[in-house]
Design a protein around this motif. Structure first.
Motif, PDB file in Angstrom:
ATOM      1  N   MET A   1       6.335  -4.824   6.763  1.00  0.00           N
ATOM      2  CA  MET A   1       5.385  -4.882   5.970  1.00  0.00           C
ATOM      3  C   MET A   1       4.219  -4.143   6.104  1.00  0.00           C
ATOM      4  O   MET A   1       3.554  -3.887   7.196  1.00  0.00           O
ATOM      5  CB  MET A   1       4.718  -6.318   5.806  1.00  0.00           C
ATOM      6  N   ARG A   2       3.667  -3.335   5.002  1.00  0.00           N
ATOM      7  CA  ARG A   2       2.412  -2.712   4.954  1.00  0.00           C
ATOM      8  C   ARG A   2       1.412  -3.500   4.040  1.00  0.00           C
ATOM      9  O   ARG A   2       1.953  -3.834   2.859  1.00  0.00           O
ATOM     10  CB  ARG A   2       2.381  -1.173   4.686  1.00  0.00           C
ATOM     11  N   HIS A   3       0.089  -3.882   4.388  1.00  0.00           N
ATOM     12  CA  HIS A   3      -0.631  -4.656   3.492  1.00  0.00           C
ATOM     13  C   HIS A   3      -2.241  -4.176   3.736  1.00  0.00           C
ATOM     14  O   HIS A   3      -2.504  -3.684   4.939  1.00  0.00           O
ATOM     15  CB  HIS A   3      -0.579  -5.991   3.921  1.00  0.00           C
TER      16      HIS A   3
ATOM     17  N   HIS B   1      -2.146  14.468  14.723  1.00  0.00           N
ATOM     18  CA  HIS B   1      -2.652  13.994  13.338  1.00  0.00           C
ATOM     19  C   HIS B   1      -1.691  12.923  12.697  1.00  0.00           C
ATOM     20  O   HIS B   1      -0.476  13.480  12.643  1.00  0.00           O
ATOM     21  CB  HIS B   1      -2.854  15.180  12.221  1.00  0.00           C
ATOM     22  N   PRO B   2      -1.778  11.780  12.214  1.00  0.00           N
ATOM     23  CA  PRO B   2      -0.996  10.793  11.785  1.00  0.00           C
ATOM     24  C   PRO B   2      -0.484  11.029  10.290  1.00  0.00           C
ATOM     25  O   PRO B   2       0.522  10.464   9.927  1.00  0.00           O
ATOM     26  CB  PRO B   2      -1.663   9.476  11.913  1.00  0.00           C
ATOM     27  N   GLY B   3      -1.444  12.031   9.665  1.00  0.00           N
ATOM     28  CA  GLY B   3      -0.904  12.301   8.165  1.00  0.00           C
ATOM     29  C   GLY B   3      -1.543  11.216   7.521  1.00  0.00           C
ATOM     30  O   GLY B   3      -1.707   9.971   7.992  1.00  0.00           O
ATOM     31  N   PRO B   4      -1.806  11.149   6.212  1.00  0.00           N
ATOM     32  CA  PRO B   4      -1.600  12.701   5.285  1.00  0.00           C
ATOM     33  C   PRO B   4      -2.892  13.375   5.809  1.00  0.00           C
ATOM     34  O   PRO B   4      -3.964  12.948   5.947  1.00  0.00           O
ATOM     35  CB  PRO B   4      -1.676  12.111   3.916  1.00  0.00           C
ATOM     36  N   ILE B   5      -2.773  14.611   6.194  1.00  0.00           N
ATOM     37  CA  ILE B   5      -3.734  15.393   6.457  1.00  0.00           C
ATOM     38  C   ILE B   5      -4.731  15.957   5.029  1.00  0.00           C
ATOM     39  O   ILE B   5      -4.250  16.175   3.905  1.00  0.00           O
ATOM     40  CB  ILE B   5      -3.155  16.860   6.673  1.00  0.00           C
TER      41      ILE B   5
ATOM     42  N   GLU C   1      -4.164  -2.702  12.613  1.00  0.00           N
ATOM     43  CA  GLU C   1      -3.340  -1.790  13.475  1.00  0.00           C
ATOM     44  C   GLU C   1      -2.241  -1.345  12.896  1.00  0.00           C
ATOM     45  O   GLU C   1      -1.886  -1.628  11.790  1.00  0.00           O
ATOM     46  CB  GLU C   1      -2.494  -3.037  14.599  1.00  0.00           C
ATOM     47  N   HIS C   2      -1.523  -0.282  13.378  1.00  0.00           N
ATOM     48  CA  HIS C   2      -0.370   0.441  12.944  1.00  0.00           C
ATOM     49  C   HIS C   2       0.366   0.546  14.206  1.00  0.00           C
ATOM     50  O   HIS C   2       0.549   1.807  14.578  1.00  0.00           O
ATOM     51  CB  HIS C   2      -1.012   1.736  12.285  1.00  0.00           C
ATOM     52  N   PRO C   3       1.176  -0.315  14.697  1.00  0.00           N
ATOM     53  CA  PRO C   3       1.694  -0.260  16.053  1.00  0.00           C
ATOM     54  C   PRO C   3       2.715   1.058  16.130  1.00  0.00           C
ATOM     55  O   PRO C   3       2.846   1.614  17.021  1.00  0.00           O
ATOM     56  CB  PRO C   3       2.213  -1.697  16.425  1.00  0.00           C
ATOM     57  N   THR C   4       3.596   0.899  15.168  1.00  0.00           N
ATOM     58  CA  THR C   4       4.625   1.973  15.276  1.00  0.00           C
ATOM     59  C   THR C   4       4.163   3.534  15.380  1.00  0.00           C
ATOM     60  O   THR C   4       4.659   4.315  15.871  1.00  0.00           O
ATOM     61  CB  THR C   4       5.691   1.963  14.296  1.00  0.00           C
ATOM     62  N   GLN C   5       3.029   3.594  14.675  1.00  0.00           N
ATOM     63  CA  GLN C   5       2.405   5.211  14.667  1.00  0.00           C
ATOM     64  C   GLN C   5       1.794   5.265  16.156  1.00  0.00           C
ATOM     65  O   GLN C   5       2.047   6.420  16.730  1.00  0.00           O
ATOM     66  CB  GLN C   5       0.834   4.945  13.768  1.00  0.00           C
ATOM     67  N   ALA C   6       1.204   4.097  16.780  1.00  0.00           N
ATOM     68  CA  ALA C   6       0.487   4.379  18.195  1.00  0.00           C
ATOM     69  C   ALA C   6       1.993   4.566  18.993  1.00  0.00           C
ATOM     70  O   ALA C   6       1.728   5.456  20.185  1.00  0.00           O
ATOM     71  CB  ALA C   6      -0.078   3.272  18.597  1.00  0.00           C
TER      72      ALA C   6
ATOM     73  N   GLU D   1       0.957  -1.246  -0.099  1.00  0.00           N
ATOM     74  CA  GLU D   1       0.087  -0.092  -0.100  1.00  0.00           C
ATOM     75  C   GLU D   1       0.827   1.302  -0.099  1.00  0.00           C
ATOM     76  O   GLU D   1       2.001   1.210   0.598  1.00  0.00           O
ATOM     77  CB  GLU D   1      -0.721  -0.051   1.217  1.00  0.00           C
ATOM     78  N   ASN D   2       0.532   2.263  -0.481  1.00  0.00           N
ATOM     79  CA  ASN D   2       1.072   3.518  -0.645  1.00  0.00           C
ATOM     80  C   ASN D   2       1.477   4.058   0.745  1.00  0.00           C
ATOM     81  O   ASN D   2       0.713   3.877   1.972  1.00  0.00           O
ATOM     82  CB  ASN D   2       0.513   4.542  -1.502  1.00  0.00           C
ATOM     83  N   SER D   3       2.641   4.754   0.937  1.00  0.00           N
ATOM     84  CA  SER D   3       3.012   5.409   2.268  1.00  0.00           C
ATOM     85  C   SER D   3       4.198   6.427   2.073  1.00  0.00           C
ATOM     86  O   SER D   3       4.890   6.318   0.704  1.00  0.00           O
ATOM     87  CB  SER D   3       3.755   4.170   2.862  1.00  0.00           C
ATOM     88  N   THR D   4       4.002   7.581   2.866  1.00  0.00           N
ATOM     89  CA  THR D   4       5.155   8.346   2.805  1.00  0.00           C
ATOM     90  C   THR D   4       5.900   8.419   4.080  1.00  0.00           C
ATOM     91  O   THR D   4       7.148   8.087   3.985  1.00  0.00           O
ATOM     92  CB  THR D   4       4.616   9.938   2.587  1.00  0.00           C
ATOM     93  N   ARG D   5       5.137   8.820   5.107  1.00  0.00           N
ATOM     94  CA  ARG D   5       6.001   8.911   6.580  1.00  0.00           C
ATOM     95  C   ARG D   5       6.389   7.585   6.983  1.00  0.00           C
ATOM     96  O   ARG D   5       7.631   7.438   7.277  1.00  0.00           O
ATOM     97  CB  ARG D   5       4.709   9.248   7.441  1.00  0.00           C
ATOM     98  N   THR D   6       5.446   6.411   6.885  1.00  0.00           N
ATOM     99  CA  THR D   6       5.985   5.383   7.482  1.00  0.00           C
ATOM    100  C   THR D   6       7.274   4.515   6.674  1.00  0.00           C
ATOM    101  O   THR D   6       8.245   4.169   7.366  1.00  0.00           O
ATOM    102  CB  THR D   6       4.815   4.206   7.601  1.00  0.00           C
ATOM    103  N   ARG D   7       6.966   4.665   5.367  1.00  0.00           N
ATOM    104  CA  ARG D   7       8.276   3.942   4.679  1.00  0.00           C
ATOM    105  C   ARG D   7       9.444   4.704   4.670  1.00  0.00           C
ATOM    106  O   ARG D   7      10.555   4.003   4.866  1.00  0.00           O
ATOM    107  CB  ARG D   7       7.892   3.636   3.187  1.00  0.00           C
TER     108      ARG D   7
HETATM  109  N1   CP Z   1       0.694   7.938   9.401  1.00  0.00           N
HETATM  110  C1   CP Z   1       0.955   7.107   8.202  1.00  0.00           C
HETATM  111  O1   CP Z   1       0.784   5.771   8.327  1.00  0.00           O
HETATM  112  O2   CP Z   1       1.266   7.850   7.044  1.00  0.00           O
HETATM  113  P1   CP Z   1       1.792   6.972   5.693  1.00  0.00           P
HETATM  114  O3   CP Z   1       0.544   6.319   4.899  1.00  0.00           O
HETATM  115  O4   CP Z   1       2.546   8.189   4.867  1.00  0.00           O
HETATM  116  O5   CP Z   1       2.982   5.920   5.998  1.00  0.00           O
END
Ligand code: CP
Length: 312
Positions: free
Chosen positions: A112-114, A267-271, A140-145, A59-65
């Motif tokens: 992994m993001r899925h 805010h976890p983003g994206p805004i 879940e998104h444990p590292t965000q929490a 899945e797409n990601s900016t911050r996490t990846r």
């Molecule tokens: N907060 C977060 O998971 O952002 P991304 O989807 O950009 O990784």
């Protein structure tokens, strides 16, 4: 950093469900040490120079990846990146085959993001390598929490006793569930706020308060964590329009100014500016949104470092 690695109680990080209170404190304390390292002129440590990590994103990601990749580089790990959109997944390769082929290249750990809830749990039963869940569907998104808790702790000195309102699309949010579990394990009080259609019925059984009036939620909390409406996970018809959602649940300066207290905005983003939050609030002195992103690197360094300590 100390050369003795204190142990986590889990070999993988598949969800906050896997962590006990001591694990969470260990991760946050280790992240605080790494944040000091990241503020030095030389930001790199040799801790994981014998480890290769694959960031496997379906899945797409900016911050996490990017913050996982940076965390791995700061720890001196070798790192490779896989994006499903440019891979042989489009030719029909299965998840297990894909990951086993990556592991055949002598990779030690999979981040992994899925899009499917439980994908990491499923994979952990079929492969030998350690797995870090970087977000699985609406689960879940444990590292965000963990980075959110780190940011609250940094702001207030402690998470225990804080009142945190999570506002928005709770139903489709992996950030909401991980935050609820993580905050409660540290002694915080949690409220969820949003339209009835975007709050799952089971949520009260987790011991959180439920509020449908944004102003009341904001008046109650120390911290408001504003979530995006996740249209990518919704069928049509949860509410009439984003405009109506924004009128009822959008956080703007007028509501913030009408409170008789100051609150911290996350805010976890994206805004989606102008929907769940206006720019004058997102960019205000009340907001710690970019601090959350900064802290994500130190927290992910801590998670990878401590999980690596589980290896023989
Ligand atoms: N907060 C977060 O998971 O952002 P991304 O989807 O950009 O990784």
């Amino acid at each position: 950093m100390s050369t003795t690695i204190e142990q986590l109680s889990t070999r993988h990080l598949l969800g906050i469900k896997d962590l006990n209170e001591n694990d969470i404190q260990l991760i946050l304390d280790t992240a605080a040490n790494f944040k000091e390292v990241l503020n030095r002129p030389i930001k790199k440590v040799p801790s994981l120079r014998d480890i290769t990590i694959a960031n496997v994103f379906f899945e797409n990601s900016t911050r996490t990846r990017l913050s996982f990749e940076l965390a791995e580089k700061r720890l001196s790990a070798d790192t490779i990146n896989f994006a499903a959109s440019s891979s042989s997944v489009s030719k029909g390769e299965t998840l297990i085959d894909t990951v086993n082929n990556i592991l055949a290249m002598k990779v030690d750990m999979i981040v992994m993001r899925h899009p499917y809830a439980g994908a990491g749990i499923f994979l952990s039963k079929h492969i030998d390598a350690q797995i870090v869940n970087a977000g699985d569907g609406a689960h879940e998104h444990p590292t965000q929490a963990l980075l959110d808790s780190f940011s609250i702790r940094e702001r207030f000195g402690d998470v225990a006793g804080r009142k945190v309102a999570i506002v928005g699309d709770i139903l489709h949010s992996r950030v909401a569930l991980s935050n609820i579990l993580c905050l409660q394990k540290q002694g915080a009080e949690v409220m969820v706020c949003g339209p009835t259609t975007l709050i799952p019925k089971y949520i009260s059984s987790l011991g959180v308060k439920v509020e449908h009036n944004l102003r009341k939620a904001l008046q109650w909390c120390d911290v408001a964590n504003m979530l995006r409406i996740q249209l990518e996970r919704q069928e049509i018809g949860y509410f009439p329009s984003l405009r109506e959602y924004s009128m009822l649940y959008g956080l703007n300066k007028d509501i913030l100014d009408s409170l008789d207290k100051e609150i911290t905005i996350m805010h976890p983003g994206p805004i989606n500016r102008g929907v769940e939050i206006t720019s004058d609030v997102a960019d205000s002195k009340h907001s710690i949104i970019l601090e959350q992103v900064e802290n994500g690197v130190a927290v992910r360094m801590a998670v990878l470092y401590l999980l690596a300590g589980q290896r023989g």
